[in-house]
Design a protein around this motif. Structure first.
Motif, mmCIF file in Angstrom:
data_model
loop_
_atom_site.group_PDB
_atom_site.id
_atom_site.type_symbol
_atom_site.label_atom_id
_atom_site.label_comp_id
_atom_site.label_asym_id
_atom_site.label_seq_id
_atom_site.Cartn_x
_atom_site.Cartn_y
_atom_site.Cartn_z
ATOM 1 N N ILE A 89 0.835 -1.201 0.000
ATOM 2 C CA ILE A 89 0.000 0.000 0.000
ATOM 3 C C ILE A 89 0.868 1.248 0.000
ATOM 4 N N ASP A 90 0.654 2.112 -0.976
ATOM 5 C CA ASP A 90 1.340 3.408 -1.013
ATOM 6 C C ASP A 90 0.618 4.345 -0.050
ATOM 7 N N ALA A 91 0.981 4.247 1.208
ATOM 8 C CA ALA A 91 0.326 5.074 2.226
ATOM 9 C C ALA A 91 1.375 5.603 3.189
ATOM 10 N N ASP A 92 1.315 6.877 3.467
ATOM 11 C CA ASP A 92 2.278 7.504 4.366
ATOM 12 C C ASP A 92 1.794 7.343 5.802
ATOM 13 N N LEU A 93 1.795 6.086 6.250
ATOM 14 C CA LEU A 93 1.332 5.781 7.607
ATOM 15 C C LEU A 93 2.481 5.152 8.393
ATOM 16 N N PRO A 94 2.898 5.749 9.489
ATOM 17 C CA PRO A 94 4.023 5.221 10.276
ATOM 18 C C PRO A 94 3.595 4.080 11.202
ATOM 19 N N LEU A 95 2.975 3.038 10.625
ATOM 20 C CA LEU A 95 2.517 1.920 11.443
ATOM 21 C C LEU A 95 3.694 1.046 11.852
ATOM 22 N N ALA A 96 3.650 0.546 13.072
ATOM 23 C CA ALA A 96 4.716 -0.308 13.586
ATOM 24 C C ALA A 96 4.493 -1.752 13.164
ATOM 25 N N LEU A 97 5.568 -2.527 13.207
ATOM 26 C CA LEU A 97 5.463 -3.967 12.973
ATOM 27 C C LEU A 97 4.544 -4.581 14.014
ATOM 28 N N GLN A 98 3.611 -5.399 13.562
ATOM 29 C CA GLN A 98 2.734 -6.086 14.510
ATOM 30 C C GLN A 98 2.124 -7.320 13.862
ATOM 31 N N VAL A 99 1.925 -8.347 14.685
ATOM 32 C CA VAL A 99 1.205 -9.550 14.279
ATOM 33 C C VAL A 99 -0.181 -9.459 14.889
ATOM 34 N N ILE A 100 -1.209 -9.672 14.057
ATOM 35 C CA ILE A 100 -2.587 -9.524 14.509
ATOM 36 C C ILE A 100 -3.289 -10.864 14.392
ATOM 37 N N ARG A 101 -3.864 -11.307 15.495
ATOM 38 C CA ARG A 101 -4.635 -12.556 15.512
ATOM 39 C C ARG A 101 -6.054 -12.215 15.943
ATOM 40 N N ASP A 102 -6.838 -11.797 14.957
ATOM 41 C CA ASP A 102 -8.201 -11.319 15.188
ATOM 42 C C ASP A 102 -9.068 -11.845 14.048
ATOM 43 N N PRO A 103 -9.921 -12.852 14.309
ATOM 44 C CA PRO A 103 -10.725 -13.463 13.242
ATOM 45 C C PRO A 103 -11.563 -12.457 12.454
ATOM 46 N N ALA A 104 -12.139 -11.472 13.134
ATOM 47 C CA ALA A 104 -12.974 -10.495 12.439
ATOM 48 C C ALA A 104 -12.134 -9.643 11.483
ATOM 49 N N LEU A 105 -10.933 -9.259 11.930
ATOM 50 C CA LEU A 105 -10.070 -8.450 11.078
ATOM 51 C C LEU A 105 -9.519 -9.267 9.908
ATOM 52 N N PHE A 106 -9.259 -10.557 10.162
ATOM 53 C CA PHE A 106 -8.811 -11.440 9.080
ATOM 54 C C PHE A 106 -9.898 -11.566 8.013
ATOM 55 N N THR A 107 -11.144 -11.720 8.437
ATOM 56 C CA THR A 107 -12.267 -11.780 7.495
ATOM 57 C C THR A 107 -12.361 -10.481 6.699
ATOM 58 N N HIS A 108 -12.144 -9.374 7.390
ATOM 59 C CA HIS A 108 -12.161 -8.068 6.729
ATOM 60 C C HIS A 108 -11.061 -8.002 5.669
ATOM 61 N N TYR A 109 -9.891 -8.524 5.989
ATOM 62 C CA TYR A 109 -8.771 -8.554 5.045
ATOM 63 C C TYR A 109 -9.145 -9.363 3.800
ATOM 64 N N LEU A 110 -9.756 -10.517 3.996
ATOM 65 C CA LEU A 110 -10.141 -11.350 2.856
ATOM 66 C C LEU A 110 -11.179 -10.658 1.978
#
Length: 247
Positions: A89-110
């Protein structure tokens, strides 16, 4: 190991966004980085991701957020195949490294994978847990090395020339650059050449021309280096599909 040409993978591109989907791959990557923020999802098997000197074992349902320019590697576990999606993603967002284990967010990703668009990605980004990456700080010598390489990828100055320019021993220059960036100067140059090649391939340039434009000595060197850092051939990347999709 399966030949890269025979791995089923696709690349979907739209404005400011690239989606890579790879299935049943045992192909490993060299340590590399991207100018884009990337978010990966494991859908089958396991992946070992090493970033910021930490190791993360990712399983189906896991998401990983990798900041722009953060050196990392994502490789199969015990040589077993894995399937995954990666959003760049070409986005100027300073997000940190993170592992996310969230079924709802995974569904959103799909859902984004099914219908990739700037709007769906913005919605996904807004749903991510808040995390801020520390700003990158480079010493003056490391900044100048990067600038010197990027200014002329086809004929960059040698490390001996750069060391002399900064009145440093070559070993000191290499050590400083690696401490600042997490990469050796040689790796940074190869990655920069591959990223430039990807941009030219996305623009529709001829593959044979792109290798020379990017500073590679010949097509064999270009192909080998491109595969080692992307786990895809230049042709797969250019056409957005594997040979299994060829009709």
């Amino acid at each position: 190991m399966t030949d890269t040409r025979h791995i089923r993978q696709t690349f979907h591109r739209t404005s400011g966004l690239e989606l890579r989907s790879t299935w049943q791959s045992t192909q490993a990557y060299k340590r590399h980085c991207h100018p884009q923020l990337s978010i990966g999802a494991i859908v089958e098997g396991q992946t070992c991701c090493v970033c910021h000197d930490r190791e993360y074992i990712l399983s189906p349902g896991d998401l990983i957020v990798i900041p722009a320019y953060a050196p990392h590697s994502c490789n199969p576990v015990a040589g077993q195949p894995r399937s995954y999606h990666m959003l760049y993603i070409d986005a100027d967002l300073p997000l940190a490294l993170q592992v996310i284990r969230d079924p709802a967010l995974f569904t959103h990703y799909l859902e984004v994978v099914n219908i990739p668009s700037p709007a769906s990605v913005d919605k996904l980004l807004s749903a991510l847990p808040s995390s801020v990456e520390n700003a990158e700080t480079l010493r003056s010598t490391s900044q100048h090395v990067r600038q010197a390489f990027l200014a002329d990828l086809s004929a960059p100055p040698s490390l001996d020339e750069l060391a002399q320019r900064f009145s440093l021993r070559k070993e000191t220059l290499i050590r400083t650059f690696r401490q600042d960036t997490g990469l050796t100067p040689g790796s940074f140059l190869n990655i920069s050449r591959v990223e430039y090649a990807k941009a030219r391939l996305r623009a529709g340039d001829n593959i044979a021309d792109v290798g020379y434009q990017s500073g590679f000595a010949d097509q064999s060197h270009f192909h080998k280096t491109f595969v080692s850092y992307t786990a895809a051939t230049p042709r797969q990347y250019a056409t957005g599909r594997s040979i299994f999709d060829n009709k």
